[in-house]
Motif scaffolding. Structure first.
Motif, short mmCIF file in Angstrom:
data_model
loop_
_atom_site.label_atom_id
_atom_site.label_comp_id
_atom_site.label_asym_id
_atom_site.label_seq_id
_atom_site.Cartn_x
_atom_site.Cartn_y
_atom_site.Cartn_z
N ALA A 10 0.84 -1.20 0.00
CA ALA A 10 0.00 0.00 0.00
C ALA A 10 0.88 1.25 0.00
CB ALA A 10 -0.94 -0.01 1.20
N VAL A 11 1.93 1.25 0.80
CA VAL A 11 2.84 2.40 0.85
C VAL A 11 3.56 2.57 -0.50
CG1 VAL A 11 4.95 3.32 1.92
CG2 VAL A 11 3.15 2.34 3.35
N LYS A 12 4.07 1.46 -1.04
CA LYS A 12 4.81 1.52 -2.31
C LYS A 12 3.97 2.06 -3.46
CE LYS A 12 6.67 -2.78 -2.32
NZ LYS A 12 7.44 -3.94 -2.83
N TYR A 13 2.72 1.61 -3.53
CA TYR A 13 1.90 1.91 -4.70
C TYR A 13 0.92 3.05 -4.50
CZ TYR A 13 3.91 -2.42 -6.35
OH TYR A 13 4.79 -3.40 -6.73
N THR A 14 1.03 3.77 -3.39
CA THR A 14 0.20 4.95 -3.14
C THR A 14 1.06 6.19 -3.35
OG1 THR A 14 -1.22 3.77 -1.59
CG2 THR A 14 -1.22 6.16 -1.43
N GLY A 15 0.56 7.09 -4.15
CA GLY A 15 1.30 8.30 -4.45
C GLY A 15 1.38 9.25 -3.27
N ALA A 16 2.31 10.19 -3.38
CA ALA A 16 2.51 11.19 -2.34
C ALA A 16 1.19 11.88 -2.00
CB ALA A 16 3.54 12.22 -2.79
N GLY A 17 0.96 12.06 -0.70
CA GLY A 17 -0.25 12.72 -0.23
C GLY A 17 -1.45 11.80 -0.13
N GLY A 18 -1.26 10.52 -0.42
CA GLY A 18 -2.37 9.57 -0.39
C GLY A 18 -2.72 9.10 1.01
N MET A 19 -3.63 8.13 1.06
CA MET A 19 -4.13 7.64 2.33
C MET A 19 -4.15 6.11 2.33
SD MET A 19 -7.04 6.32 4.01
CE MET A 19 -8.25 6.44 2.75
N ILE A 20 -3.79 5.55 3.49
CA ILE A 20 -3.83 4.11 3.72
C ILE A 20 -4.58 3.89 5.03
CG2 ILE A 20 -2.45 2.03 4.17
CD1 ILE A 20 -0.15 3.54 2.65
N SER A 21 -5.45 2.89 5.04
CA SER A 21 -6.13 2.57 6.30
C SER A 21 -6.13 1.06 6.51
CB SER A 21 -7.56 3.11 6.31
OG SER A 21 -8.36 2.41 5.37
N MET A 22 -6.06 0.68 7.77
CA MET A 22 -6.18 -0.73 8.14
C MET A 22 -7.21 -0.80 9.27
SD MET A 22 -3.47 -3.69 9.26
CE MET A 22 -2.95 -3.01 10.81
N ARG A 23 -8.21 -1.65 9.06
CA ARG A 23 -9.24 -1.86 10.07
C ARG A 23 -9.17 -3.31 10.51
NH1 ARG A 23 -15.33 0.20 10.06
NH2 ARG A 23 -14.17 1.89 10.99
N ILE A 24 -9.14 -3.51 11.82
CA ILE A 24 -9.13 -4.85 12.40
C ILE A 24 -10.46 -5.01 13.12
CG2 ILE A 24 -7.98 -6.46 13.95
CD1 ILE A 24 -6.17 -3.35 12.95
N THR A 25 -11.16 -6.08 12.75
CA THR A 25 -12.46 -6.37 13.36
C THR A 25 -12.42 -7.77 13.93
OG1 THR A 25 -13.50 -5.03 11.63
CG2 THR A 25 -14.95 -6.45 12.92
N GLU A 26 -12.87 -7.92 15.17
CA GLU A 26 -13.00 -9.26 15.75
C GLU A 26 -14.38 -9.80 15.40
OE1 GLU A 26 -12.65 -11.66 19.98
OE2 GLU A 26 -11.74 -9.67 19.82
N LYS A 27 -14.40 -10.96 14.80
CA LYS A 27 -15.63 -11.62 14.37
C LYS A 27 -15.99 -12.72 15.36
CE LYS A 27 -16.01 -9.45 10.44
NZ LYS A 27 -17.15 -8.63 10.11
N PRO A 28 -17.24 -13.14 15.39
CA PRO A 28 -17.62 -14.24 16.28
C PRO A 28 -16.83 -15.51 15.94
CG PRO A 28 -19.55 -13.15 15.38
CD PRO A 28 -18.37 -12.59 14.65
N ALA A 29 -16.38 -16.21 16.99
CA ALA A 29 -15.60 -17.44 16.81
C ALA A 29 -16.48 -18.64 17.13
CB ALA A 29 -14.38 -17.43 17.70
N SER A 30 -16.12 -19.78 16.57
CA SER A 30 -16.91 -20.99 16.78
C SER A 30 -16.56 -21.70 18.08
CB SER A 30 -16.71 -21.94 15.60
OG SER A 30 -15.34 -22.27 15.47
N ALA A 31 -15.43 -21.36 18.67
CA ALA A 31 -15.01 -22.01 19.93
C ALA A 31 -14.68 -20.93 20.96
CB ALA A 31 -13.81 -22.89 19.68
#
Length: 162
Positions: free
Chosen positions: A86-107
């Protein structure tokens, strides 16, 4: 220093692919703290993000279990490959986001996390999407000709993630 780091990255990618192909890659799962991992990722990427004047947003949603059991080195490797691209292929002044979501687990003793990474980079062609996880594959066009890489990062990421 940049050239040395790039060379080290190339060597590590080739060695990882060799270990994977020979069946000698083992996961070393230990207790870890998810927020510490995310903080470390931000620190590792900070210089490149600052140099390109990018905005990086990391956000966690519905995280109930911050203490996790994983191979921290390999989780970092996967997330760094994704965020690094994402950093390599995003031009200057761009934006990167990462969202982590915990989903329901089976155990009860398990947790499931979804990592979503978005960027304002120029993307890839539909033809290349089918080959993104193949070793040594890189899209061949004039836009990325000056961007360093071996084409191993996504192949390693896919193997480690599945």
């Amino acid at each position: 220093m940049t050239s040395g780091n790039h060379l080290l990255s190339l060597i590590n990618d080739v060695l990882d692919m060799s270990r994977i192909e020979s069946g000698r890659m083992n996961l070393d799962e230990k207790p870890c703290c998810l927020p510490d991992i995310l903080h470390g990722l931000r620190n590792m990427l900070q210089a490149d993000i600052h140099a390109k004047r990018l905005d990086l947003y990391m956000d966690a949603v519905d995280i109930m279990h911050e203490e996790i059991y994983c191979d921290k080195l390999r989780l970092n490797q996967v997330l760094l490959n994704l965020l690094g691209n994402a950093v390599k292929y995003t031009g200057a002044g761009g934006m990167i986001s990462m969202r982590i979501t915990e989903k329901p687990a089976s155990a009860d003793e398990c947790a499931v996390y979804e990592f979503t990474i978005r960027d304002t980079g120029f993307g890839m062609s539909n033809d290349f999407v089918a080959h993104i996880f193949e070793p040594f594959e890189r899209e061949k066009n004039s836009t990325i000709s000056g961007i360093q890489g071996t084409g191993l990062g996504m192949a390693i990421t896919k193997i480690l993630w599945t």
